[in-house]
Design a protein around this motif. Structure first.
Motif, PDB file in Angstrom:
ATOM      1  N   PRO A 126       0.847  -1.194   0.000  1.00 60.15           N
ATOM      2  CA  PRO A 126       0.000   0.000   0.000  1.00 60.15           C
ATOM      3  C   PRO A 126       0.886   1.249   0.000  1.00 60.15           C
ATOM      4  O   PRO A 126       1.042   1.934   1.012  1.00 60.15           O
ATOM      5  CB  PRO A 126      -0.792  -0.133   1.304  1.00 60.15           C
ATOM      6  N   ASP A 127       1.500   1.539  -1.135  1.00 61.86           N
ATOM      7  CA  ASP A 127       2.513   2.598  -1.232  1.00 61.86           C
ATOM      8  C   ASP A 127       2.055   3.895  -0.584  1.00 61.86           C
ATOM      9  O   ASP A 127       0.878   4.270  -0.628  1.00 61.86           O
ATOM     10  CB  ASP A 127       2.867   2.850  -2.695  1.00 61.86           C
ATOM     11  N   GLY A 128       3.039   4.605  -0.005  1.00 58.56           N
ATOM     12  CA  GLY A 128       2.759   5.852   0.677  1.00 58.56           C
ATOM     13  C   GLY A 128       2.412   6.978  -0.278  1.00 58.56           C
ATOM     14  O   GLY A 128       2.442   6.828  -1.502  1.00 58.56           O
ATOM     15  N   ILE A 129       2.097   8.126   0.299  1.00 56.80           N
ATOM     16  CA  ILE A 129       1.652   9.269  -0.499  1.00 56.80           C
ATOM     17  C   ILE A 129       2.338  10.548  -0.025  1.00 56.80           C
ATOM     18  O   ILE A 129       2.835  10.632   1.101  1.00 56.80           O
ATOM     19  CB  ILE A 129       0.124   9.453  -0.403  1.00 56.80           C
ATOM     20  N   ALA A 130       2.362  11.532  -0.905  1.00 58.25           N
ATOM     21  CA  ALA A 130       2.782  12.878  -0.545  1.00 58.25           C
ATOM     22  C   ALA A 130       1.540  13.641  -0.101  1.00 58.25           C
ATOM     23  O   ALA A 130       0.481  13.541  -0.733  1.00 58.25           O
ATOM     24  CB  ALA A 130       3.437  13.564  -1.731  1.00 58.25           C
ATOM     25  N   VAL A 131       1.650  14.375   0.998  1.00 57.99           N
ATOM     26  CA  VAL A 131       0.505  15.126   1.525  1.00 57.99           C
ATOM     27  C   VAL A 131       0.900  16.585   1.713  1.00 57.99           C
ATOM     28  O   VAL A 131       2.078  16.907   1.906  1.00 57.99           O
ATOM     29  CB  VAL A 131       0.024  14.534   2.871  1.00 57.99           C
TER      30      VAL A 131
END
Length: 254
Positions: free
Chosen positions: A112-117
């Motif tokens: 579940p690859d991370g994200i930029a926020v």
């Protein structure tokens, strides 16, 4: 191997951001902030980051200097760090569960690859809850299912247990493998010296069937195959056809 890229001075307050982000996520979270004293600390804190894309790339390429772990009461963990070369963004990724779960359970499960926020914790919390967490829950469910249902090893021909029905209704099993023999004995088979086989009597056909099923399941978990050879059984043991609707059924016990 290329050297990690150092970043210019960054005045973003990661600890404050992570604390407020936790307040904008469902549930009760605690925050563990880590200021890296040495470059190796970066990998120690990111060891179980569940990502093979944006976040893992930043960890491998840049000297980040700091990170934070968000930990929910149920054990869910998130990894938070700055996004290199983007002063108005942070990175958030899930941390894979490790307790009592073997590495094999993760095989075939997509990370579940991370994200930029954005640096706004409220908007960041919405992005994490709407994007990252659903994918994390799906991956976690798949891993837990795989952990509870591990694939059975393929039978080994050299340890095949051969079971053969005998005319008296008993079942004779032959094997030269000690673990297989222990399973047979545990399930009610008795060693018969005269025939060099393990014998399961047919005095109670229901109990006999249960013992065969239990032995077969235990042998399969050991990677041991089972071959059943059927010979004509005595006429008394031939199954009686099911009664037609309205007919009176009869039963017998052995």
């Amino acid at each position: 191997m290329s050297l990690p890229r150092s970043l210019p001075d960054d005045d973003r307050n990661l600890e404050s951001f992570a604390t407020v982000l936790a307040e904008n996520l469902p549930g009760t979270w605690t925050v563990e902030y880590h200021q890296h004293q040495r470059y190796e600390d970066q990998f120690e804190h990111a060891e179980d980051v569940w990502d093979l894309n944006l976040v893992s790339g930043a960890i491998a390429e840049f000297v980040l200097g700091q990170d934070a772990h968000l930990i929910r009461q149920d054990g869910t963990r998130l990894y938070v760090t700055i996004r290199p070369l983007h002063e108005d963004e942070f990175l958030v990724a899930a941390i894979a569960p490790t307790s009592a779960i073997t590495a094999e359970a993760f095989d075939g499960v997509r990370e579940p690859d991370g994200i930029a926020v954005p640096a706004d914790p409220e908007r960041a919390g919405h992005a994490v809850n709407a994007d990252l967490m659903p994918r994390y829950e799906i991956a976690l469910a798949q891993v837990r299912h795989a952990a509870m249902n591990p694939p059975q090893p393929a039978p080994r021909p050299d340890t095949m247990v051969v079971m053969t029905w005998r005319d008296d209704g008993s079942l004779a099993a032959t094997t030269t493998d000690r673990p297989a023999a222990e399973v047979l004995l545990a399930e009610g088979f008795v060693w018969e010296t005269a025939s060099n086989t393990y014998v399961l009597t047919g005095d109670d056909t229901r109990a006999q069937g249960h013992a065969v099923q239990a032995a077969g399941a235990r042998l399969a978990r050991l990677g041991i195959g089972t071959a059943l050879r059927t010979v004509p059984r005595p006429s008394a043991d031939i199954a009686v056809p099911a009664p037609q609707p309205g007919a009176r059924a009869t039963t017998r016990s052995r």
